[in-house]
Design a protein around this motif. Structure first.
Motif, PDB file in Angstrom:
ATOM      1  N   HIS A  24      33.765  57.149  35.091  1.00 53.62           N
ATOM      2  CA  HIS A  24      34.400  56.454  36.211  1.00 53.62           C
ATOM      3  C   HIS A  24      34.010  54.994  36.202  1.00 53.62           C
ATOM      4  O   HIS A  24      32.845  54.649  36.223  1.00 53.62           O
ATOM      5  N   ARG A  25      35.011  54.146  36.153  1.00 56.20           N
ATOM      6  CA  ARG A  25      34.729  52.716  36.122  1.00 56.20           C
ATOM      7  C   ARG A  25      35.336  52.013  37.319  1.00 56.20           C
ATOM      8  O   ARG A  25      35.415  50.791  37.351  1.00 56.20           O
ATOM      9  N   VAL A  26      35.791  52.760  38.320  1.00 54.25           N
ATOM     10  CA  VAL A  26      36.519  52.139  39.436  1.00 54.25           C
ATOM     11  C   VAL A  26      35.562  51.359  40.330  1.00 54.25           C
ATOM     12  O   VAL A  26      35.816  50.201  40.664  1.00 54.25           O
TER      13      VAL A  26
ATOM     14  N   LEU B  94      35.550  47.395  41.192  1.00 48.25           N
ATOM     15  CA  LEU B  94      35.718  46.859  42.547  1.00 48.25           C
ATOM     16  C   LEU B  94      34.598  45.893  42.895  1.00 48.25           C
ATOM     17  O   LEU B  94      34.834  44.830  43.472  1.00 48.25           O
ATOM     18  N   VAL B  95      33.336  46.267  42.520  1.00 46.15           N
ATOM     19  CA  VAL B  95      32.203  45.389  42.818  1.00 46.15           C
ATOM     20  C   VAL B  95      32.375  44.046  42.119  1.00 46.15           C
ATOM     21  O   VAL B  95      32.191  42.977  42.727  1.00 46.15           O
ATOM     22  N   VAL B  96      32.775  44.093  40.835  1.00 49.14           N
ATOM     23  CA  VAL B  96      32.946  42.855  40.075  1.00 49.14           C
ATOM     24  C   VAL B  96      34.066  42.020  40.674  1.00 49.14           C
ATOM     25  O   VAL B  96      33.944  40.791  40.822  1.00 49.14           O
ATOM     26  N   LEU B  97      35.192  42.681  41.032  1.00 52.46           N
ATOM     27  CA  LEU B  97      36.315  41.942  41.610  1.00 52.46           C
ATOM     28  C   LEU B  97      35.911  41.297  42.928  1.00 52.46           C
ATOM     29  O   LEU B  97      36.249  40.143  43.190  1.00 52.46           O
ATOM     30  N   ALA B  98      35.161  42.058  43.772  1.00 54.51           N
ATOM     31  CA  ALA B  98      34.748  41.497  45.064  1.00 54.51           C
ATOM     32  C   ALA B  98      33.823  40.306  44.849  1.00 54.51           C
ATOM     33  O   ALA B  98      33.975  39.248  45.493  1.00 54.51           O
ATOM     34  N   THR B  99      32.852  40.436  43.911  1.00 51.90           N
ATOM     35  CA  THR B  99      31.939  39.328  43.641  1.00 51.90           C
ATOM     36  C   THR B  99      32.704  38.111  43.133  1.00 51.90           C
ATOM     37  O   THR B  99      32.480  36.979  43.586  1.00 51.90           O
ATOM     38  N   GLY B 100      33.628  38.366  42.200  1.00 52.13           N
ATOM     39  CA  GLY B 100      34.418  37.260  41.661  1.00 52.13           C
ATOM     40  C   GLY B 100      35.248  36.587  42.733  1.00 52.13           C
ATOM     41  O   GLY B 100      35.322  35.356  42.794  1.00 52.13           O
ATOM     42  N   ALA B 101      35.869  37.388  43.593  1.00 49.05           N
ATOM     43  CA  ALA B 101      36.694  36.815  44.661  1.00 49.05           C
ATOM     44  C   ALA B 101      35.832  35.974  45.597  1.00 49.05           C
ATOM     45  O   ALA B 101      36.236  34.887  46.035  1.00 49.05           O
ATOM     46  N   THR B 102      34.597  36.460  45.892  1.00 50.83           N
ATOM     47  CA  THR B 102      33.706  35.688  46.761  1.00 50.83           C
ATOM     48  C   THR B 102      33.350  34.348  46.123  1.00 50.83           C
ATOM     49  O   THR B 102      33.345  33.309  46.793  1.00 50.83           O
ATOM     50  N   LEU B 103      33.071  34.394  44.803  1.00 43.09           N
ATOM     51  CA  LEU B 103      32.699  33.155  44.112  1.00 43.09           C
ATOM     52  C   LEU B 103      33.868  32.176  44.091  1.00 43.09           C
ATOM     53  O   LEU B 103      33.688  30.973  44.328  1.00 43.09           O
ATOM     54  N   VAL B 104      35.082  32.704  43.816  1.00 39.46           N
ATOM     55  CA  VAL B 104      36.255  31.824  43.804  1.00 39.46           C
ATOM     56  C   VAL B 104      36.474  31.239  45.198  1.00 39.46           C
ATOM     57  O   VAL B 104      36.781  30.053  45.353  1.00 39.46           O
ATOM     58  N   TYR B 105      36.283  32.086  46.258  1.00 40.78           N
ATOM     59  CA  TYR B 105      36.404  31.589  47.626  1.00 40.78           C
ATOM     60  C   TYR B 105      35.392  30.479  47.878  1.00 40.78           C
ATOM     61  O   TYR B 105      35.675  29.479  48.539  1.00 40.78           O
ATOM     62  N   GLY B 106      34.167  30.638  47.316  1.00 38.09           N
ATOM     63  CA  GLY B 106      33.146  29.609  47.484  1.00 38.09           C
ATOM     64  C   GLY B 106      33.535  28.297  46.827  1.00 38.09           C
ATOM     65  O   GLY B 106      33.203  27.225  47.344  1.00 38.09           O
TER      66      GLY B 106
END
Lengths: 179, 92
Positions: free
Chosen positions: A84-86, A90-102
């Motif tokens: 299972h890699r879901v 999701l964790v990586v996508l959320a972290t990336g989205a937070t960084l891009v938001y920053g």
């Protein structure tokens, strides 16, 4: 001409990065990571940061290939297929989205009145030649203005290498004892 | 213009070496590809130095050539025996 070299180097970087990401043959991944390191050293050189490029080539293509190979001798050549890699995705996508938001709050790239461009950079660009006596500005910043910072990095790299050798050295000694 | 053409040619050769490193059916194809890629990096640095008219790039190219063989030797040892430093440790 210079743009063509930049574009080709970036395309090669992307291709190697995707190969490292997707391949299951870890020995091939170690080798391609060496190519990645040589490519990014070429990028640094194109940006006139000669000694950063040399550090990248020595550490990335030389030392870290060795360290990864030592790790491979202790583990194995093939990556096990993961189930299972879901959740990690999701964790990586959320972290990336937070960084891009920053990054939205950062000043735009290349604007002349950005904080990095008006703080100490003009002083370095105008005076480093006479103050330090090194023609390359990047070199004089790394080796002289930020000398202690570079010393700290050396300590970090040394500690990391020491840690890897201590961790990997254990099972090897045991195998020698069994003989 | 000559130098630019040579630079493009070296980049194309780098791309071909990368293709071999990606596809290479055996370990030895990949080792050869990585080693020749390092050599081509040396060539590219030399060409960049010649294009920019900067002699200090040639020293860098020499240093790259000097460190290029370390990874190759380590990879050959690993591919040959699956170990890195057993023999040396036993001799000492």
């Amino acid at each position: 001409m210079a743009e063509l070299i930049d574009v080709l180097l970036f395309a090669f970087l992307l291709a190697t990065a995707f190969y490292v990401l997707l391949s299951r043959d870890l020995l091939a991944v170690v080798m391609v990571a060496g190519i990645y390191s040589l490519l990014s050293a070429g990028m640094f050189l194109v940006m006139d940061a000669a000694d950063v490029a040399f550090t990248e080539a020595a550490v990335g293509a030389g030392v870290s290939t060795l360290l990864l190979l030592i790790a491979l001798t202790a583990t194995g050549r093939w990556e096990k297929p993961a189930g299972h890699r879901v959740v990690p995705l999701l964790v990586v996508l959320a972290t990336g989205a937070t960084l891009v938001y920053g990054t939205l709050d950062l000043p735009p790239i290349g604007k002349p009145d950005n904080p990095p461009q008006v703080h100490v950079a003009p002083h370095y660009l105008e005076r480093s030649g006479e103050e330090i006596g090194i023609p390359n500005v990047v070199t004089s910043v790394l080796a002289s203005y930020r000398g202690f910072d570079t010393l700290g990095e050396v300590v970090v790299v040394f500690t990391a290498g020491l840690g890897v050798f201590l961790l990997i050295g254990g099972p090897r000694r045991r195998r020698g004892g069994e003989k | 213009m000559m130098l630019a053409a040579a630079g493009v040619a070296v980049l194309v050769a780098m791309g071909l070496a990368m293709v071999r490193a990606f596809l290479g059916p055996t370990v030895y194809d990949r080792i050869l590809a990585v080693n020749s890629f390092g050599t081509k990096t040396v060539l590219l640095i030399t060409l960049l130095g010649a294009m920019a008219g900067r002699a200090d790039y040639f020293d860098l190219a020499l240093l790259y050539a000097l460190i290029n063989f370390i990874a190759t030797i380590a990879l050959m040892r690993y591919a040959g025996s699956g170990e890195l430093s057993r023999e040396e440790g036993e001799d000492a």
